[in-house]
Design a protein around this motif. Sequence first.
Motif, mmCIF file in Angstrom:
data_model
loop_
_atom_site.group_PDB
_atom_site.id
_atom_site.type_symbol
_atom_site.label_atom_id
_atom_site.label_comp_id
_atom_site.label_asym_id
_atom_site.label_seq_id
_atom_site.Cartn_x
_atom_site.Cartn_y
_atom_site.Cartn_z
ATOM 1 N N UNK A 98 -123.874 135.654 -10.413
ATOM 2 C CA UNK A 98 -123.980 136.512 -11.592
ATOM 3 C C UNK A 98 -124.685 135.767 -12.728
ATOM 4 N N UNK A 99 -125.384 136.470 -13.615
ATOM 5 C CA UNK A 99 -126.025 135.807 -14.766
ATOM 6 C C UNK A 99 -125.012 135.125 -15.688
ATOM 7 N N UNK A 100 -123.849 135.770 -15.866
ATOM 8 C CA UNK A 100 -122.781 135.198 -16.695
ATOM 9 C C UNK A 100 -121.552 134.998 -15.814
ATOM 10 N N UNK A 101 -121.250 133.749 -15.526
ATOM 11 C CA UNK A 101 -120.117 133.411 -14.658
ATOM 12 C C UNK A 101 -118.880 133.218 -15.537
ATOM 13 N N UNK A 102 -117.799 133.931 -15.199
ATOM 14 C CA UNK A 102 -116.537 133.797 -15.924
ATOM 15 C C UNK A 102 -115.427 133.496 -14.921
ATOM 16 N N UNK A 103 -114.794 132.345 -15.068
ATOM 17 C CA UNK A 103 -113.713 131.944 -14.174
ATOM 18 C C UNK A 103 -112.506 131.545 -15.007
ATOM 19 N N UNK A 104 -111.379 132.196 -14.757
ATOM 20 C CA UNK A 104 -110.096 131.825 -15.350
ATOM 21 C C UNK A 104 -109.182 131.361 -14.228
ATOM 22 N N UNK A 105 -108.453 130.279 -14.468
ATOM 23 C CA UNK A 105 -107.579 129.743 -13.430
ATOM 24 C C UNK A 105 -106.259 129.294 -14.036
ATOM 25 N N UNK A 106 -105.174 129.619 -13.334
ATOM 26 C CA UNK A 106 -103.841 129.121 -13.667
ATOM 27 C C UNK A 106 -103.334 128.400 -12.430
ATOM 28 N N UNK A 107 -103.036 127.113 -12.560
ATOM 29 C CA UNK A 107 -102.666 126.325 -11.388
ATOM 30 C C UNK A 107 -101.914 125.076 -11.820
ATOM 31 N N UNK A 108 -101.574 124.249 -10.836
ATOM 32 C CA UNK A 108 -100.761 123.058 -11.099
ATOM 33 C C UNK A 108 -101.609 121.841 -11.431
ATOM 34 N N UNK A 109 -102.774 121.677 -10.760
ATOM 35 C CA UNK A 109 -103.610 120.492 -10.986
ATOM 36 C C UNK A 109 -105.102 120.794 -11.059
ATOM 37 N N UNK A 110 -105.557 121.929 -10.655
ATOM 38 C CA UNK A 110 -106.965 122.360 -10.589
ATOM 39 C C UNK A 110 -107.750 121.712 -9.454
ATOM 40 N N UNK A 111 -107.071 121.057 -8.496
ATOM 41 C CA UNK A 111 -107.804 120.406 -7.414
ATOM 42 C C UNK A 111 -108.569 121.409 -6.558
ATOM 43 N N UNK A 112 -107.970 122.563 -6.260
ATOM 44 C CA UNK A 112 -108.660 123.559 -5.434
ATOM 45 C C UNK A 112 -109.893 124.099 -6.141
ATOM 46 N N UNK A 113 -109.777 124.340 -7.440
ATOM 47 C CA UNK A 113 -110.924 124.843 -8.195
ATOM 48 C C UNK A 113 -112.028 123.797 -8.246
ATOM 49 N N UNK A 114 -111.668 122.545 -8.470
ATOM 50 C CA UNK A 114 -112.659 121.468 -8.515
ATOM 51 C C UNK A 114 -113.412 121.372 -7.201
ATOM 52 N N UNK A 115 -112.680 121.453 -6.077
ATOM 53 C CA UNK A 115 -113.334 121.401 -4.770
ATOM 54 C C UNK A 115 -114.246 122.603 -4.558
ATOM 55 N N UNK A 116 -113.821 123.768 -5.003
ATOM 56 C CA UNK A 116 -114.585 124.990 -4.746
ATOM 57 C C UNK A 116 -115.883 125.049 -5.532
ATOM 58 N N UNK A 117 -115.970 124.293 -6.618
ATOM 59 C CA UNK A 117 -117.181 124.301 -7.439
ATOM 60 C C UNK A 117 -118.323 123.562 -6.745
ATOM 61 N N UNK A 118 -118.004 122.742 -5.755
ATOM 62 C CA UNK A 118 -119.025 121.926 -5.103
ATOM 63 C C UNK A 118 -120.159 122.731 -4.505
ATOM 64 N N UNK A 119 -119.853 123.834 -3.819
ATOM 65 C CA UNK A 119 -120.891 124.627 -3.170
ATOM 66 C C UNK A 119 -121.831 125.301 -4.168
#
Length: 284
Positions: A98-119
Amino acid sequence: MSHREVADELRTRIRDRVLQPGRRMPTQAQLADEFGVDRGTVRQALRILQQERLLTNVSKGSPATVAPDPGWAPAGPEAPPQPTTVALAPRVAAAFAAPHVEIDALCLTSISLTLSIGEPLRRIHAGELKPAKVDVRVLLPSRDIDLAFPAPVDLDPADADRLHQRWLAMRNAQGQVLQHNLLALRSTHGIDVRVSFRALPFTPPVKLYLLNESEALFAYYTLRRREEEIDHEQLQLYDAEGTRSMLFAFEQGAGLRDAAFVEQSHLWFNALWETISSELVLTN
């Protein structure tokens, strides 16, 4: 090295295409030598990846095979829930189209989100994606609270403090990596990036990812009792394996129930962000 750590490393190689779809894995003997573990540990790790549909043909004989399309299928309304490590990365990658990426996350450490950003980062650097703007907001537990988990089984205050310090270091490290990798897009690709963190006054029993106001990905933190080595001592603790939590997908346009869930999830997240959360600084 535990079988979970071996699985995590191999999963990363599959996600990063170091291990190519449809190709054979190294033999179990080769993996055992590489990681310095026995073959039983390797087999346990391979079975985890087989359950996540990242590998096929896992047996004691010939090497396993990387799945032809390992976990990159869209998580549509009819798709069954999958582990976070399988389901989150392809949805985040799709959101970056998307032209404007919006991601909100609620989690314990953000490790899954950090890994998912790699691709998506890889695809941006390859010239395949170029969003104009990226906004990321992350809610994490405050450093000042007593976490409900991870927690020692015997409730010893010294053990609880050691677990808290380990969690805090992980929370801060993962958040810093996420922030650094995204903000680097400003100078490398001229993308308008904002990354914000706020602290919650409670331990979240669930994790939630909201993508471009059109998807909500939801999982329970399911607690288990296990043993782990902390500071060279074996400790019995209650903890959740967040990267393996089963992620349920809800999408706008997939029916009234899904649309309502996405809408209410946004309202819930915004209410936490704007009311009882506080400033979060990613330092120990």
